[in-house]
Scaffold this active site. Structure first.
Site, PDB file in Angstrom:
ATOM      1  N   HIS A 151       8.753 -26.817  -1.780  1.00 40.74           N
ATOM      2  CA  HIS A 151       8.172 -27.983  -2.461  1.00 40.74           C
ATOM      3  C   HIS A 151       7.001 -27.581  -3.348  1.00 40.74           C
ATOM      4  O   HIS A 151       6.253 -28.438  -3.813  1.00 40.74           O
ATOM      5  CB  HIS A 151       7.760 -29.022  -1.416  1.00 40.74           C
ATOM      6  CG  HIS A 151       8.934 -29.521  -0.627  1.00 40.74           C
ATOM      7  ND1 HIS A 151       9.539 -30.726  -0.859  1.00 40.74           N
ATOM      8  CD2 HIS A 151       9.659 -28.922   0.358  1.00 40.74           C
ATOM      9  CE1 HIS A 151      10.574 -30.867  -0.025  1.00 40.74           C
ATOM     10  NE2 HIS A 151      10.669 -29.782   0.721  1.00 40.74           N
ATOM     11  N   GLU A 157       0.827  -1.218   0.000  1.00 45.36           N
ATOM     12  CA  GLU A 157       0.000   0.000   0.000  1.00 45.36           C
ATOM     13  C   GLU A 157       0.852   1.256   0.000  1.00 45.36           C
ATOM     14  O   GLU A 157       0.417   2.306  -0.457  1.00 45.36           O
ATOM     15  CB  GLU A 157      -0.927   0.017   1.238  1.00 45.36           C
ATOM     16  CG  GLU A 157      -2.273  -0.606   0.993  1.00 45.36           C
ATOM     17  CD  GLU A 157      -3.273  -0.366   2.129  1.00 45.36           C
ATOM     18  OE1 GLU A 157      -2.904   0.228   3.153  1.00 45.36           O
ATOM     19  OE2 GLU A 157      -4.427  -0.788   1.984  1.00 45.36           O
ATOM     20  N   LYS A 212     -14.158  -0.252  -4.027  1.00 43.30           N
ATOM     21  CA  LYS A 212     -15.283   0.130  -3.160  1.00 43.30           C
ATOM     22  C   LYS A 212     -16.347   0.867  -3.969  1.00 43.30           C
ATOM     23  O   LYS A 212     -17.545   0.625  -3.834  1.00 43.30           O
ATOM     24  CB  LYS A 212     -14.796   1.045  -2.025  1.00 43.30           C
ATOM     25  CG  LYS A 212     -13.905   0.349  -1.018  1.00 43.30           C
ATOM     26  CD  LYS A 212     -13.533   1.297   0.110  1.00 43.30           C
ATOM     27  CE  LYS A 212     -12.410   0.720   0.939  1.00 43.30           C
ATOM     28  NZ  LYS A 212     -11.820   1.673   1.881  1.00 43.30           N
TER      29      LYS A 212
HETATM   30  O1  PA5 Z   1      -4.014   0.944   5.372  1.00 47.80           O
HETATM   31  C1  PA5 Z   1      -5.164   1.285   5.261  1.00 47.80           C
HETATM   32  O2  PA5 Z   1      -5.514   2.447   5.371  1.00 47.80           O
HETATM   33  C2  PA5 Z   1      -6.272   0.275   5.013  1.00 47.80           C
HETATM   34  O3  PA5 Z   1      -5.818  -1.000   4.828  1.00 47.80           O
HETATM   35  C3  PA5 Z   1      -7.202   0.291   6.199  1.00 47.80           C
HETATM   36  O4  PA5 Z   1      -6.453  -0.055   7.345  1.00 47.80           O
HETATM   37  C4  PA5 Z   1      -8.361  -0.651   6.050  1.00 47.80           C
HETATM   38  O5  PA5 Z   1      -9.061  -0.356   4.888  1.00 47.80           O
HETATM   39  C5  PA5 Z   1      -9.298  -0.535   7.231  1.00 47.80           C
HETATM   40  O6  PA5 Z   1      -9.765   0.781   7.354  1.00 47.80           O
HETATM   41  P1  PA5 Z   1     -10.558   1.267   8.612  1.00 47.80           P
HETATM   42  O7  PA5 Z   1      -9.674   1.107   9.807  1.00 47.80           O
HETATM   43  O8  PA5 Z   1     -10.882   2.682   8.334  1.00 47.80           O
HETATM   44  O9  PA5 Z   1     -11.795   0.400   8.729  1.00 47.80           O
END
Ligand code: PA5
Length: 446
Positions: free
Chosen positions: A308, A287, A422
């Site tokens: 393996h 990310e 989303k």
């Molecule tokens: O790194 C990030 O921002 C995402 O992976 C969020 O952690 C994930 O989408 C969860 O978001 P939230 O804590 O707002 O529910």
């Protein structure tokens, strides 16, 4: 005490020029982080988090955890991504491999996870497990609006209220969310849940050392003071750039390899307890760096298991990979291989050796084979798997990630790409407010 070390001697010769040439970029990246003048500078709260966590906060977390441990056989952590993976990684790394099969012990609940997928069977089977059981919920969402945990929480809350009664349920639910914003904050206030705040300036994937990770980890019975102390030590060690700063070494090496055509990094472990640590690491780097059509693809394998299955590809496939190996020096338990009179399996030559001696030779043999096969090898040694070492390792990867992302020329602290699915999902589900998108996506599907 330094609990982790980094060795790049089997990687550097693959990209020597690039490594020598990128020191200034690393120094610049450190400056951006510490001066707060780089992109994403409103998300730098993790940088001095370990040294600034108050003893009061840790104390409160331990008290909440003690209450849940006292009253629950199961504690379900509801969250996804950064609100899930850090706790899962640390708990898996510190737990007995077969902990789940022992069942809950008095004052030692099982910590389970939900809301990290939208599996109908997963949710229904979890309800079946919890039916008639004493359980509590830690619901974690920074935004407070994420669909996956919202669905799981709605269902588990209903079950808990049905079983324990609405009043008692309120004391068995803890919400970890934004200080003011979001649906979860509103709900928590309305229902009177105990709450913890996720600091505004700490993004999900950097939040394991906030209540997001610390509360579930404490609920599982692990020492969060030691975890934070380990991280604080690494914060100090990695403060300034320099040839002996492990974060600089790692960030420079992986960027050098990327520039030399190694586009995939495989995080390798030789200890199954580290499987979920790799999942946490993949989110952190994926990310943070995968944007603007750039970024190393973070992958992982569990060895020797995957030798393996994936071993062939790693040894002989396209030469675009490098490995970062997490090597644990000392297992916590000693078990030697027994002698067998018949020796039909031919392994008496190993009799009397520790299983880990064989594992270490597998590791060394694999390193030599992969390096010979054109796979650069970065080795990160962990003294042992304990809270202190994991704290150091977490902060090491976080800091190196910030440095590496800036060296790559991206904003390591945003994640605009995760919104695309989303938007489509909401359009397909005809969420109110998405009417235009619904129309557009339906037209596309015709
Ligand atoms: O790194 C990030 O921002 C995402 O992976 C969020 O952690 C994930 O989408 C969860 O978001 P939230 O804590 O707002 O529910």
């Amino acid at each position: 005490m330094k609990s982790i070390g980094i060795d790049i001697q089997h990687a550097v010769f693959f990209a020597e020029k690039q490594y020598e040439g990128n020191q200034a970029a690393a120094v610049e990246a450190f400056e951006k982080l510490h001066n707060g003048n780089g992109e994403g500078n409103d998300f730098l709260g993790w940088l001095n988090l370990p040294s600034s966590i108050s003893a009061d906060l840790l104390d409160r977390i331990n008290k909440t955890a003690a209450r849940l441990r006292e009253n629950c056989d199961y504690v379900v952590c509801v969250g996804i991504g950064g609100s899930y993976l850090g706790a899962k990684a640390v708990i898996s790394a510190l737990s007995d491999n077969f902990a789940d099969f022992y069942g809950p012990q008095p004052k030692n609940p099982k910590v389970l996870f939900a809301g990290q997928n939208i599996g109908e069977e997963y949710t229904a089977e979890l309800e079946k497990l919890l039916d008639g059981k004493k359980f509590g919920i830690i619901v974690i969402s920074k935004s407070g609006t994420t669909t996956e945990p919202a669905i799981a929480f709605r269902i588990l809350k209903e079950l808990l209220e049905k079983q324990a009664g609405k009043d008692a349920a309120k004391d068995l639910i803890v919400a970890v969310t934004d200080e003011k914003k979001g649906a979860l904050r509103t709900l928590a206030t309305q229902e009177g849940y105990e709450t913890y705040v996720i600091p505004d300036n700490v993004g999900g994937r950097f939040s394991v050392l906030t209540p997001v990770g610390l509360l579930p980890i404490a609920c599982a019975g692990f020492n969060i003071e030691k975890l934070v102390a380990g991280a604080a030590e690494m914060e100090k060690t990695a403060l300034r750039p320099g040839e002996d700063n492990p974060c600089e070494i790692y960030a420079r090496m992986r960027n050098a390899l990327y520039q030399s055509g190694k586009k995939i990094e495989i995080l390798v472990n030789y200890n199954p307890k580290l499987h979920y640590f790799a999942e946490w690491w993949k989110q952190l780097y994926g990310e943070s760096e995968g944007k603007d059509s750039k970024g190393i693809f973070p992958a992982s394998v569990d060895l020797t298991t995957d030798l393996h299955s994936m071993g062939q590809w790693i040894q002989d496939g396209e030469r675009t990979i490098f490995e970062t190996v997490l090597s644990v020096k000392e297992p916590a338990i000693t078990r030697r291989i027994p002698e067998d009179a018949a020796n039909l399996d031919g392994i008496n030559y190993l009799a009397g050796k520790r299983i880990d001696e064989v594992n270490k030779m597998a590791e060394l043999g694999t390193q030599i084979a992969h390096v010979d096969g054109g796979v650069p090898n970065i080795k990160i040694t962990l003294n042992k798997l304990d809270e202190h070492t994991l704290g150091q390792l977490i902060y090491f990867f976080e800091k190196a990630c910030g440095v590496s992302g800036y060296m790559l020329g991206v904003n390591p602290f945003n994640q605009p790409g995760v919104e695309a699915y989303k938007k489509n999902m909401f359009a397909l589900l005809e969420k109110p407010g998405y009417e235009k998108e619904t129309e557009a996506i339906k037209a596309k599907l015709k």
